[in-house]
Scaffold this active site. Structure first.
Site, PDB file in Angstrom:
ATOM      1  N   ARG A 203      -3.509  12.052   2.991  1.00  0.00           N
ATOM      2  CA  ARG A 203      -3.619  11.196   1.807  1.00  0.00           C
ATOM      3  C   ARG A 203      -3.866  12.063   0.565  1.00  0.00           C
ATOM      4  O   ARG A 203      -3.300  11.815  -0.499  1.00  0.00           O
ATOM      5  CB  ARG A 203      -4.771  10.177   1.953  1.00  0.00           C
ATOM      6  CG  ARG A 203      -4.630   9.156   3.088  1.00  0.00           C
ATOM      7  CD  ARG A 203      -3.493   8.181   2.889  1.00  0.00           C
ATOM      8  NE  ARG A 203      -3.487   7.540   1.587  1.00  0.00           N
ATOM      9  CZ  ARG A 203      -4.242   6.476   1.228  1.00  0.00           C
ATOM     10  NH1 ARG A 203      -5.052   5.917   2.105  1.00  0.00           N
ATOM     11  NH2 ARG A 203      -4.148   5.958   0.025  1.00  0.00           N
TER      12      ARG A 203
ATOM     13  N   HIS B 121       0.882  -1.179   0.000  1.00  0.00           N
ATOM     14  CA  HIS B 121       0.000   0.000   0.000  1.00  0.00           C
ATOM     15  C   HIS B 121       0.918   1.227   0.000  1.00  0.00           C
ATOM     16  O   HIS B 121       0.986   1.975   0.975  1.00  0.00           O
ATOM     17  CB  HIS B 121      -0.907  -0.031   1.233  1.00  0.00           C
ATOM     18  CG  HIS B 121      -2.087   0.891   1.151  1.00  0.00           C
ATOM     19  ND1 HIS B 121      -2.340   1.725   0.068  1.00  0.00           N
ATOM     20  CD2 HIS B 121      -3.106   1.124   2.041  1.00  0.00           C
ATOM     21  CE1 HIS B 121      -3.449   2.405   0.289  1.00  0.00           C
ATOM     22  NE2 HIS B 121      -3.932   2.065   1.468  1.00  0.00           N
TER      23      HIS B 121
ATOM     24  N   CYS C 287      -3.938   3.647   9.763  1.00  0.00           N
ATOM     25  CA  CYS C 287      -4.247   3.983   8.365  1.00  0.00           C
ATOM     26  C   CYS C 287      -5.746   4.101   8.118  1.00  0.00           C
ATOM     27  O   CYS C 287      -6.156   4.693   7.128  1.00  0.00           O
ATOM     28  CB  CYS C 287      -3.611   2.966   7.427  1.00  0.00           C
ATOM     29  SG  CYS C 287      -4.183   1.282   7.694  1.00  0.00           S
TER      30      CYS C 287
HETATM   31  N1   CP Z   1      -6.382   3.709   4.427  1.00  0.00           N
HETATM   32  C1   CP Z   1      -7.058   3.443   3.297  1.00  0.00           C
HETATM   33  O1   CP Z   1      -6.494   3.072   2.259  1.00  0.00           O
HETATM   34  O2   CP Z   1      -8.396   3.633   3.384  1.00  0.00           O
HETATM   35  P1   CP Z   1      -9.488   3.198   2.317  1.00  0.00           P
HETATM   36  O3   CP Z   1      -9.522   1.700   2.284  1.00  0.00           O
HETATM   37  O4   CP Z   1     -10.759   3.818   2.811  1.00  0.00           O
HETATM   38  O5   CP Z   1      -9.086   3.733   0.959  1.00  0.00           O
HETATM   39  N1  NVA Z   2      -4.548  -3.960   5.392  1.00  0.00           N
HETATM   40  C1  NVA Z   2      -5.806  -3.307   5.097  1.00  0.00           C
HETATM   41  C2  NVA Z   2      -5.581  -1.895   4.710  1.00  0.00           C
HETATM   42  C3  NVA Z   2      -6.842  -1.096   4.506  1.00  0.00           C
HETATM   43  C4  NVA Z   2      -6.561   0.297   4.065  1.00  0.00           C
HETATM   44  C5  NVA Z   2      -6.528  -4.065   4.001  1.00  0.00           C
HETATM   45  O1  NVA Z   2      -5.867  -4.504   3.041  1.00  0.00           O
HETATM   46  O2  NVA Z   2      -7.739  -4.229   4.087  1.00  0.00           O
END
Ligand code: CP
Ligand code: NVA
Length: 297
Positions: free
Chosen positions: A284, A127, A256
């Site tokens: 973000r 990510h 996050c």
């Molecule tokens: N932290 C993050 O990526 O959030 P979303 O899944 O809402 O995009």
């Molecule tokens: N590790 C989490 C992050 C969400 C923003 C997922 O992949 O669902």
């Protein structure tokens, strides 16, 4: 042509450029920009999103571009059209793509076949946009992250943890991952990343002297079938008041989001640290704009 597919492959110099540009984007918000004028970008998402979707949609518009959101389940992709065919079609019509999906290889294949700037908006493995915004947020509040101790608590093998791992060696901070053995990062990732990374089951030992305590959900998207097992195994790997006491007095707590109170973080700690956590979420947007600016340069 540039892409942002992973932090692993992003050179330190480019990380620094994006972090500096994030600050500039934040300071200049509201000033008209024509950076993406005449361009249409697509967001192609197979998984749910609030922050990433909205920050990219708003960010692209604020840079003067047009944007369309494509849910993979509504596109032919969801009915089995291969990624490489979707990529070759979109590549002829749009100017850039932001992709959220399961396999990292799908984002890489898309970039290869579409031949337009492509950004990873979360895969099972990374990510990168999240961790760039997180580091920007830390540095905005506390100065350089280099030499600091970052402690990740919870599912140490998830996408967010892995992107932190790739950032650690690059930016020169110590990373401690506190997770049950079964949720520690794969040895191959640690080998590829290098740097000063400690993986331990001892959450209290890990939190000692932390400059930043960080966590993410215990059940990532796509892992729902393992929910019961994860809730059982990860119980105890929570950021709460007792853990925060072990960190440095000025340590930050970050998440996050989305957050599950009573699981990876307790309600009181979350609300006590909400200012930082929602600054992190806002960042973000500024960081996505910096990434878009970087990728089209
Ligand atoms: N932290 C993050 O990526 O959030 P979303 O899944 O809402 O995009
Ligand atoms: N590790 C989490 C992050 C969400 C923003 C997922 O992949 O669902």
């Amino acid at each position: 042509m540039k892409h942002l597919l992973s932090l692993e492959k992003l050179p330190r110099q480019d990380v620094e450029l994006i972090l500096a540009a994030s600050a500039a984007m934040k300071a200049q918000r509201g000033r008209p920009s024509a950076r993406l004028a005449g361009q249409t970008w697509a967001l192609l998402f197979t998984k749910s999103s609030t922050r990433t979707r909205v920050s990219f949609e708003v960010g692209i518009r604020e840079l003067g571009g047009g944007v369309l959101f494509l849910s993979a389940s509504e596109a032919q992709l969801g009915r089995g059209e291969p990624i490489k065919d979707t990529a070759r079609v979109l590549g002829r019509m749009i100017h850039g793509a932001v992709i959220r999906t399961f396999a990292q290889s799908d984002v890489e294949e898309f970039a290869q076949y579409a031949r337009i700037p492509t950004i990873n908006a979360l895969t099972d493995e990374e990510h990168p946009c999240q961790i760039l915004a997180d580091i920007f947020t830390y540095q905005e509040k506390r100065g350089p992250i280099s030499g600091r101790r970052v402690v990740f608590v919870g599912d140490g093998a998830c996408n967010v943890a892995l992107s932190w791992i790739f950032a650690a060696a690059k930016l020169g901070f110590e990373l401690r991952i506190a997770a049950p053995r079964k949720f520690q990062p794969p040895a191959d990732v640690l080998r590829r990343a290098g740097g000063n990374i400690v993986c331990t089951e001892d959450i209290r030992g890990a939190a000692e002297g932390a400059d930043l305590l960080y966590t993410d959900v215990w059940v990532s998207m796509g892992k729902e079938a393992e929910s019961a097992e994860r809730l059982r195994d990860l119980a105890g790997y929570q950021i709460n008041g007792a853990l925060v006491k072990l960190a440095k007095p000025d340590a930050l707590v970050m998440h996050c989001l989305p957050a599950y109170r009573g699981k990876e973080i307790d309600e009181a700690t979350f609300e006590a640290r909400a200012q930082t956590i929602f600054d992190q979420a806002e960042n973000r947007l500024h960081c996505q704009k910096a990434i878009l600016d970087w990728v089209v340069t």
